[in-house]
Write a protein that holds these residues in place. Structure first.
Motif, mmCIF file in Angstrom:
data_model
loop_
_atom_site.group_PDB
_atom_site.id
_atom_site.type_symbol
_atom_site.label_atom_id
_atom_site.label_comp_id
_atom_site.label_asym_id
_atom_site.label_seq_id
_atom_site.Cartn_x
_atom_site.Cartn_y
_atom_site.Cartn_z
ATOM 1 N N UNK A 68 -8.986 -85.657 3.864
ATOM 2 C CA UNK A 68 -10.174 -85.311 3.083
ATOM 3 C C UNK A 68 -10.372 -86.247 1.903
ATOM 4 N N UNK A 69 -9.286 -86.578 1.226
ATOM 5 C CA UNK A 69 -9.381 -87.510 0.092
ATOM 6 C C UNK A 69 -9.816 -88.895 0.559
ATOM 7 N N UNK A 70 -9.304 -89.325 1.703
ATOM 8 C CA UNK A 70 -9.706 -90.629 2.247
ATOM 9 C C UNK A 70 -11.176 -90.627 2.629
ATOM 10 N N UNK A 71 -11.623 -89.533 3.234
ATOM 11 C CA UNK A 71 -13.037 -89.435 3.619
ATOM 12 C C UNK A 71 -13.937 -89.415 2.385
ATOM 13 N N UNK A 72 -13.539 -88.678 1.356
ATOM 14 C CA UNK A 72 -14.322 -88.617 0.120
ATOM 15 C C UNK A 72 -14.381 -89.984 -0.556
ATOM 16 N N UNK A 73 -13.271 -90.687 -0.577
ATOM 17 C CA UNK A 73 -13.249 -92.025 -1.167
ATOM 18 C C UNK A 73 -14.187 -92.959 -0.415
ATOM 19 N N UNK A 74 -14.179 -92.879 0.911
ATOM 20 C CA UNK A 74 -15.090 -93.689 1.720
ATOM 21 C C UNK A 74 -16.538 -93.359 1.414
ATOM 22 N N UNK A 75 -16.846 -92.066 1.234
ATOM 23 C CA UNK A 75 -18.220 -91.655 0.920
ATOM 24 C C UNK A 75 -18.647 -92.199 -0.452
ATOM 25 N N UNK A 76 -17.737 -92.145 -1.436
ATOM 26 C CA UNK A 76 -18.049 -92.704 -2.757
ATOM 27 C C UNK A 76 -18.330 -94.205 -2.657
ATOM 28 N N UNK A 77 -17.520 -94.913 -1.889
ATOM 29 C CA UNK A 77 -17.723 -96.360 -1.736
ATOM 30 C C UNK A 77 -19.062 -96.654 -1.063
ATOM 31 N N UNK A 78 -19.373 -95.892 -0.006
ATOM 32 C CA UNK A 78 -20.667 -96.095 0.666
ATOM 33 C C UNK A 78 -21.818 -95.809 -0.290
ATOM 34 N N UNK A 79 -21.675 -94.751 -1.113
ATOM 35 C CA UNK A 79 -22.709 -94.421 -2.099
ATOM 36 C C UNK A 79 -22.878 -95.529 -3.131
ATOM 37 N N UNK A 80 -21.773 -96.097 -3.588
ATOM 38 C CA UNK A 80 -21.849 -97.211 -4.548
ATOM 39 C C UNK A 80 -22.561 -98.407 -3.938
ATOM 40 N N UNK A 81 -22.231 -98.718 -2.684
ATOM 41 C CA UNK A 81 -22.884 -99.851 -2.016
ATOM 42 C C UNK A 81 -24.377 -99.599 -1.830
ATOM 43 N N UNK A 82 -24.723 -98.358 -1.497
ATOM 44 C CA UNK A 82 -26.140 -98.016 -1.328
ATOM 45 C C UNK A 82 -26.882 -98.126 -2.662
ATOM 46 N N UNK A 83 -26.248 -97.654 -3.744
ATOM 47 C CA UNK A 83 -26.875 -97.752 -5.070
ATOM 48 C C UNK A 83 -27.060 -99.218 -5.468
ATOM 49 N N UNK A 84 -26.060 -100.045 -5.173
ATOM 50 C CA UNK A 84 -26.175 -101.469 -5.492
ATOM 51 C C UNK A 84 -27.300 -102.111 -4.672
ATOM 52 N N UNK A 85 -27.432 -101.711 -3.418
ATOM 53 C CA UNK A 85 -28.506 -102.252 -2.578
ATOM 54 C C UNK A 85 -29.876 -101.884 -3.137
ATOM 55 N N UNK A 86 -30.024 -100.625 -3.582
ATOM 56 C CA UNK A 86 -31.301 -100.197 -4.173
ATOM 57 C C UNK A 86 -31.588 -100.980 -5.460
ATOM 58 N N UNK A 87 -30.568 -101.199 -6.271
ATOM 59 C CA UNK A 87 -30.758 -101.954 -7.515
ATOM 60 C C UNK A 87 -31.161 -103.393 -7.221
ATOM 61 N N UNK A 88 -30.556 -104.006 -6.200
ATOM 62 C CA UNK A 88 -30.935 -105.379 -5.829
ATOM 63 C C UNK A 88 -32.358 -105.435 -5.293
#
Length: 106
Positions: A68-88
């Motif tokens: 569960x912790x690994x899955x949550x960490x992956x979701x946070x990373x995907x969210x960060x990448x998505x936020x960076x994509x929107x900012x770009x």
């Protein structure tokens, strides 16, 4: 745990405690023997047998927590990448020519 139980439950040091098993041995094979088991080893064995369900449950919960912790960490990373994509994308949409002119022509 089994090895510790065997050593703890004998009257001699664990490496020296063995009970030879009587009977024929195939040619070229070492004689059969088994480690001696004393009262401490027997008690530990019974304790482990009685708690088997609890230990399995703990192992399953631990595994679920780690996964569960690994899955949550992956979701946070995907969210960060998505936020960076929107900012770009937003940065690319800025019209620099309007900013240079002071915002005229909106």
């Amino acid at each position: 745990m089994l090895e510790a139980a065997r050593a703890a439950g004998t009257a001699v040091p664990g490496a020296q405690a063995s009970t030879p098993v009587q009977g024929p041995v195939a040619p070229g094979r070492a004689p059969l023997s088994r480690a001696a088991m004393g009262p401490v080893a027997a008690a530990l064995g019974e304790f482990l047998q009685g708690r088997d369900r609890d230990f399995r449950s703990m192992a399953e919960r631990t595994e679920a927590s780690v996964l569960g912790a690994a899955e949550a960490t992956g979701a946070y990373c995907r969210g960060d990448l998505e936020a960076a994509e929107h900012a770009q994308d937003a940065a690319r949409a800025v019209r620099l020519d309007l900013l240079r002119r002071g915002g005229e022509g909106r």
